[in-house]
Design a protein around this motif. Sequence first.
Motif, PDB file in Angstrom:
ATOM      1  N   PRO A 228       0.822  -1.209   0.000  1.00 56.17           N
ATOM      2  CA  PRO A 228       0.000   0.000   0.000  1.00 56.17           C
ATOM      3  C   PRO A 228       0.859   1.263   0.000  1.00 56.17           C
ATOM      4  O   PRO A 228       1.957   1.258   0.556  1.00 56.17           O
ATOM      5  CB  PRO A 228      -0.806  -0.125   1.294  1.00 56.17           C
ATOM      6  N   THR A 229       0.349   2.301  -0.624  1.00 60.75           N
ATOM      7  CA  THR A 229       1.039   3.575  -0.614  1.00 60.75           C
ATOM      8  C   THR A 229       0.990   4.187   0.779  1.00 60.75           C
ATOM      9  O   THR A 229       0.223   3.738   1.644  1.00 60.75           O
ATOM     10  CB  THR A 229       0.388   4.533  -1.622  1.00 60.75           C
ATOM     11  N   ASP A 230       1.798   5.188   1.005  1.00 60.29           N
ATOM     12  CA  ASP A 230       1.864   5.811   2.328  1.00 60.29           C
ATOM     13  C   ASP A 230       0.500   6.377   2.722  1.00 60.29           C
ATOM     14  O   ASP A 230      -0.193   6.995   1.910  1.00 60.29           O
ATOM     15  CB  ASP A 230       2.919   6.924   2.320  1.00 60.29           C
ATOM     16  N   LYS A 231       0.098   6.114   3.964  1.00 64.17           N
ATOM     17  CA  LYS A 231      -1.167   6.564   4.561  1.00 64.17           C
ATOM     18  C   LYS A 231      -2.389   5.849   3.968  1.00 64.17           C
ATOM     19  O   LYS A 231      -3.504   6.337   4.075  1.00 64.17           O
ATOM     20  CB  LYS A 231      -1.344   8.084   4.418  1.00 64.17           C
ATOM     21  N   PHE A 232      -2.179   4.676   3.364  1.00 63.29           N
ATOM     22  CA  PHE A 232      -3.300   3.917   2.801  1.00 63.29           C
ATOM     23  C   PHE A 232      -4.146   3.338   3.930  1.00 63.29           C
ATOM     24  O   PHE A 232      -3.647   3.043   5.023  1.00 63.29           O
ATOM     25  CB  PHE A 232      -2.773   2.792   1.907  1.00 63.29           C
ATOM     26  N   THR A 233      -5.442   3.149   3.670  1.00 61.62           N
ATOM     27  CA  THR A 233      -6.362   2.577   4.654  1.00 61.62           C
ATOM     28  C   THR A 233      -6.995   1.309   4.090  1.00 61.62           C
ATOM     29  O   THR A 233      -7.617   1.341   3.026  1.00 61.62           O
ATOM     30  CB  THR A 233      -7.460   3.583   5.034  1.00 61.62           C
ATOM     31  N   PHE A 234      -6.822   0.184   4.807  1.00 61.52           N
ATOM     32  CA  PHE A 234      -7.470  -1.080   4.457  1.00 61.52           C
ATOM     33  C   PHE A 234      -8.797  -1.201   5.202  1.00 61.52           C
ATOM     34  O   PHE A 234      -8.950  -0.697   6.330  1.00 61.52           O
ATOM     35  CB  PHE A 234      -6.591  -2.276   4.862  1.00 61.52           C
ATOM     36  N   GLU A 235      -9.739  -1.890   4.587  1.00 59.72           N
ATOM     37  CA  GLU A 235     -10.928  -2.327   5.310  1.00 59.72           C
ATOM     38  C   GLU A 235     -10.596  -3.638   6.021  1.00 59.72           C
ATOM     39  O   GLU A 235      -9.900  -4.496   5.470  1.00 59.72           O
ATOM     40  CB  GLU A 235     -12.102  -2.534   4.354  1.00 59.72           C
ATOM     41  N   GLU A 236     -11.102  -3.792   7.246  1.00 56.78           N
ATOM     42  CA  GLU A 236     -10.752  -4.971   8.041  1.00 56.78           C
ATOM     43  C   GLU A 236     -11.105  -6.278   7.320  1.00 56.78           C
ATOM     44  O   GLU A 236     -10.370  -7.261   7.416  1.00 56.78           O
ATOM     45  CB  GLU A 236     -11.455  -4.915   9.397  1.00 56.78           C
ATOM     46  N   ASN A 237     -12.223  -6.278   6.592  1.00 62.77           N
ATOM     47  CA  ASN A 237     -12.637  -7.501   5.895  1.00 62.77           C
ATOM     48  C   ASN A 237     -12.291  -7.466   4.407  1.00 62.77           C
ATOM     49  O   ASN A 237     -12.824  -8.241   3.613  1.00 62.77           O
ATOM     50  CB  ASN A 237     -14.143  -7.727   6.069  1.00 62.77           C
ATOM     51  N   GLY A 238     -11.395  -6.563   4.025  1.00 68.44           N
ATOM     52  CA  GLY A 238     -10.990  -6.438   2.624  1.00 68.44           C
ATOM     53  C   GLY A 238      -9.752  -7.260   2.305  1.00 68.44           C
ATOM     54  O   GLY A 238      -9.265  -8.063   3.116  1.00 68.44           O
ATOM     55  N   LEU A 239      -9.192  -7.053   1.107  1.00 67.85           N
ATOM     56  CA  LEU A 239      -7.987  -7.754   0.672  1.00 67.85           C
ATOM     57  C   LEU A 239      -6.747  -6.981   1.117  1.00 67.85           C
ATOM     58  O   LEU A 239      -6.628  -5.782   0.864  1.00 67.85           O
ATOM     59  CB  LEU A 239      -7.985  -7.901  -0.853  1.00 67.85           C
ATOM     60  N   PHE A 240      -5.822  -7.689   1.744  1.00 66.18           N
ATOM     61  CA  PHE A 240      -4.550  -7.091   2.159  1.00 66.18           C
ATOM     62  C   PHE A 240      -3.477  -7.552   1.167  1.00 66.18           C
ATOM     63  O   PHE A 240      -3.119  -8.728   1.117  1.00 66.18           O
ATOM     64  CB  PHE A 240      -4.187  -7.525   3.582  1.00 66.18           C
ATOM     65  N   LEU A 290      -2.992 -10.795   8.920  1.00 63.87           N
ATOM     66  CA  LEU A 290      -3.608  -9.493   8.667  1.00 63.87           C
ATOM     67  C   LEU A 290      -5.032  -9.740   8.181  1.00 63.87           C
ATOM     68  O   LEU A 290      -5.230 -10.452   7.184  1.00 63.87           O
ATOM     69  CB  LEU A 290      -2.830  -8.698   7.599  1.00 63.87           C
ATOM     70  N   PRO A 291      -5.978  -9.193   8.941  1.00 64.92           N
ATOM     71  CA  PRO A 291      -5.808  -8.194  10.006  1.00 64.92           C
ATOM     72  C   PRO A 291      -5.525  -8.750  11.397  1.00 64.92           C
ATOM     73  O   PRO A 291      -5.247  -7.984  12.325  1.00 64.92           O
ATOM     74  CB  PRO A 291      -7.152  -7.473   9.997  1.00 64.92           C
ATOM     75  N   GLY A 292      -5.595 -10.103  11.594  1.00 65.06           N
ATOM     76  CA  GLY A 292      -5.569 -10.674  12.935  1.00 65.06           C
ATOM     77  C   GLY A 292      -4.439 -10.201  13.824  1.00 65.06           C
ATOM     78  O   GLY A 292      -4.651  -9.550  14.851  1.00 65.06           O
ATOM     79  N   MET A 293      -3.184 -10.537  13.465  1.00 68.07           N
ATOM     80  CA  MET A 293      -2.038 -10.186  14.301  1.00 68.07           C
ATOM     81  C   MET A 293      -1.866  -8.676  14.414  1.00 68.07           C
ATOM     82  O   MET A 293      -1.480  -8.153  15.471  1.00 68.07           O
ATOM     83  CB  MET A 293      -0.779 -10.826  13.736  1.00 68.07           C
ATOM     84  N   ASN A 325       6.487   2.818   5.014  1.00 70.73           N
ATOM     85  CA  ASN A 325       5.194   3.430   4.704  1.00 70.73           C
ATOM     86  C   ASN A 325       4.222   3.206   5.852  1.00 70.73           C
ATOM     87  O   ASN A 325       4.272   2.181   6.542  1.00 70.73           O
ATOM     88  CB  ASN A 325       4.588   2.831   3.425  1.00 70.73           C
ATOM     89  N   ARG A 326       3.315   4.158   6.014  1.00 70.00           N
ATOM     90  CA  ARG A 326       2.266   4.043   7.031  1.00 70.00           C
ATOM     91  C   ARG A 326       0.994   3.488   6.401  1.00 70.00           C
ATOM     92  O   ARG A 326       0.720   3.724   5.235  1.00 70.00           O
ATOM     93  CB  ARG A 326       1.962   5.415   7.630  1.00 70.00           C
ATOM     94  N   PHE A 327       0.213   2.760   7.186  1.00 65.40           N
ATOM     95  CA  PHE A 327      -1.120   2.367   6.750  1.00 65.40           C
ATOM     96  C   PHE A 327      -1.994   2.138   7.980  1.00 65.40           C
ATOM     97  O   PHE A 327      -1.499   2.051   9.109  1.00 65.40           O
ATOM     98  CB  PHE A 327      -1.087   1.134   5.847  1.00 65.40           C
ATOM     99  N   SER A 328      -3.271   2.056   7.768  1.00 68.62           N
ATOM    100  CA  SER A 328      -4.214   1.849   8.863  1.00 68.62           C
ATOM    101  C   SER A 328      -5.281   0.859   8.425  1.00 68.62           C
ATOM    102  O   SER A 328      -5.413   0.541   7.241  1.00 68.62           O
ATOM    103  CB  SER A 328      -4.852   3.176   9.305  1.00 68.62           C
ATOM    104  N   ILE A 329      -6.047   0.372   9.402  1.00 68.01           N
ATOM    105  CA  ILE A 329      -7.124  -0.591   9.150  1.00 68.01           C
ATOM    106  C   ILE A 329      -8.410  -0.038   9.747  1.00 68.01           C
ATOM    107  O   ILE A 329      -8.443   0.327  10.936  1.00 68.01           O
ATOM    108  CB  ILE A 329      -6.801  -1.967   9.761  1.00 68.01           C
TER     109      ILE A 329
END
Length: 337
Positions: A228-240, A290-293, A325-329
Motif C-alpha cells: 500500500p502507498t503511504d497513509k493507505f487505509t485497508f478495510e478490516e474484511n478487505g484484501l490485504f 492481517l488483520p488478525g495479528m 510506509n504508514r497504513f491503517s485498518i
Amino acid sequence: GVEIKVRVDNQELKKKGLRKVYTIQARDTTRVLHDIDLGDPGLYQISVRVWDAKFKRILINTTAGDERYFFVASHQDVEVAKTQLASGVRVSGKNVISPLRFDPPDLRWESVQVLPKHALRGEKLKLRLNLMNAGGDIVRDILAKVQYYNVKQPMRKSVIAMPSVHVMAPGEITTFDLEYILPDDQLLGKYQIIATVDPDNEIEELKENNNAAKSNVIKLSDIKLLLPTDKFTFEENGLFLFQWDSLAFSEFKIQVGVDEKFEDSGSYFDLPQGNRWIADKELVPLAGELPGMAMGLMRAKEKNQLYWRVIGRQASGRQAVSGINRFSITPVSSDSS
C-alpha cells in the motif's frame, strides 16, 4: 479542453481558432499544434484557454500581456514602408536607411521532468526536457549539458548527455527525450537532474542568468515500496496486498508493526514468519496475520497506526531494508440491530 483564440484587429475569428479535448498523462507535457492561416492583413493576437473536458469551467487563461502577436502587412502598409525606407535618416547630408533590429535570442528551459520519481539502482530513468527560445531572433548551433548529482554532494555532478540543436526560431520549443541507467554501485539517496543550455556562454542572449533548470528530486534505493502507498487505509474484511520492487535482491520478507522506527522487536512481526523468505515481490497475508495479528498488536500497544517495510536478501547473505510506509485498518462496525 484546450481553446486557441485568434483575433485580428481586435475582432475574434472563430473559424481560425481551435477547441479540442486532449488526454495528458500525469507529470507529462503535451504540445498542442494548430495551423493558423495568416492570409488576411492586420494585427493578429493569439491567446489560449484551458477548460475542463466539457468546456464549462476555465482552468487557465492567458494573462494580459502574454498573448502572441503577428503583423501581416497590407499592400498599402508595404508602400508606406518603402517610402519611409527610401527617405531614410539624414546623416551628414546623406540618406542612411535605419537597419531593422531584433531583440537577441533568449534560451530557457520550459520544463525538466524525470520519471520515475523513486528509482532503483540499475533502473532506466526517462527524461523529458523542453527548451524554448523566448527571445526575438533566431539562434544556431545550440549545445546543452545534462547532469545529475546527489543533493548532499551538489558539486560532484556527472554528465548524462550533451544534446544539441541546429537552429531555433523565436518562440520555438525543442523537446529532448533522453534515457539513462544509473550505475549499480551508485550511492543511494536523493538526486536531481540539472540541464544547462549554452554552458560555455558562447551565445549572446537577452538574459544570461536563466540557462539552467533543475528537475524534481529523485529518490534512489534498492527496494521500492509500491502497495500500500503511504497513509493507505485497508478495510478490516478487505484484501490485504503488499507489493514492492527490487533489482538487487532475490529474496524478501515484510515487517508490519506499530513502531515507526522498527526498534522494539516486540512491536512488529515478520511475514512470512520465522526463517522463511519468498522470491515473489508481493504478498497476501493469511487472515490470521492481517488483520488478525496486526489488530491484536494495536490493541496490546494501544496504537492505531501501522507501518510496513521490506527486507531484501541476496544469495551471498547481504541484506538491505527499504523505506517505511504508514497504513491503517478500518474496523468493521458491529450491527447494533
